[in-house]
Write an enzyme that holds these catalytic residues in place. Structure first.
Site: not given
Ligand code: ATR
Length: 279
Positions: A71, A108
């Site tokens: 990520k 997110d």
């Protein structure tokens, strides 16, 4: 002979990847909307990441989700990085653009907010302070989203205090660092309580913090979704909190990518939850 249109491919890259629920989520949406496309889990080792990212568009991929351990690193490999991904320091959604450039985003935080909006609509960011346990990557995304939503104060406690102090330095004065041993004090007057540690996850110890200062009606949410009802949520509910489990964040963070790749804005509802839970 005319060329048939290419069937769009998307997927999730990580290492390991077998645990990911994203294939169930996107597979459900593809079937539900009758979209010709595929979403594939791909186990890609750290060393192979640059090569994989350069090959995937050539193979017909329109984008991928990104999970641990890639990520952070994908930010350096992308040509275009959204402000929120840069602020969080990690991306979970890549779009392979027609001009060959890789666009990196982090959804997110929007997933976290969309889940709260759906399951705790009475909560408003302006209502009062949030109390946040944890200072890892997930906490960063939550902080960025809460600040953007106009939260007045975020109280944060982490086992390793330094990580919380780094977040305070990055995000500024609205963050107030508490000692992990006094984390229960953060709940005084908090309108929202969030577990962003991995505690409570199956196979990990429980989040053992005194919740006696949690007022009835406070919204309590956990980013852990295995199990859905964590010991933290069970206790918060027993104290009269309005609880929101973490599965919705996973579902909502997937929606922007799906829309960009496959051209349809997907719904997050009971059927989506059931599909991802394998019901
Ligand atoms: P993520 O990206 O999911 O946030 P992470 O960056 O590894 O994952 O962060 C995990 C979080 O859970 C951290 O806040 C971590 O605390 P530390 O920064 O002190 O490691 C927290 N955590 C994990 N195990 C813990 C434990 N046994 N007790 C307290 N906190 C724990």
């Amino acid at each position: 002979m005319t060329d048939l249109p290419r069937i769009p491919l998307a997927g999730v890259i990580g290492h390991p990847i077998a645990h990911s629920r994203s294939p169930l989520l996107h597979g459900h949406w593809l079937a539900r909307y009758g979209i010709k496309g595929h979403y594939i889990p791909m186990d890609i080792a750290q060393d192979d990441l640059p090569q994989a990212l350069s090959m995937l568009p050539k193979l017909g991929f329109v984008g991928v989700n990104v999970t641990i351990p890639h990520k952070e690193r994908v930010l350096k490999l992308a040509e275009v990085v959204t402000d929120r991904a840069a602020l969080i320091g990690a991306a979970n959604t890549l779009i392979f653009r027609a001009d060959g450039k890789i666009h990196a985003d982090n959804t997110d935080g929007v997933g976290f907010m969309a889940n709260l909006r759906q399951l705790a609509p009475q909560w408003q960011a302006s209502q009062g302070p949030a109390a946040l346990f944890g200072a890892g990557g997930a906490a960063r995304a939550v902080i960025a989203a809460l600040i953007e939503a106009g939260i007045p104060e975020i109280r944060i406690a982490n086992r390793t205090r330094l990580r919380a102090e780094v977040l305070q330095a990055d995000f500024g004065g609205r963050l107030v660092v508490y000692d992990w041993l006094h984390a229960g004090e953060m709940l005084d007057g908090a309108a929202l309580v969030i577990n962003a540690t991995s505690l409570g996850m199956t196979g990990k110890p429980d989040l053992r913090l005194p919740l006696d200062r949690l007022a009835a009606g406070t919204v309590a949410t956990d980013l852990v979704y295995t199990p859905l009802m964590t010991p933290f949520l069970i206790e918060a509910q027993a104290r009269g909190a309005h609880i929101v489990d973490g599965l919705g964040m996973l579902l909502h963070q997937g929606a922007p990518g799906f829309e960009r790749w496959f051209g349809h804005r997907p719904e997050v509802d009971e059927a989506t939850r059931a599909a991802v839970l394998g019901l």
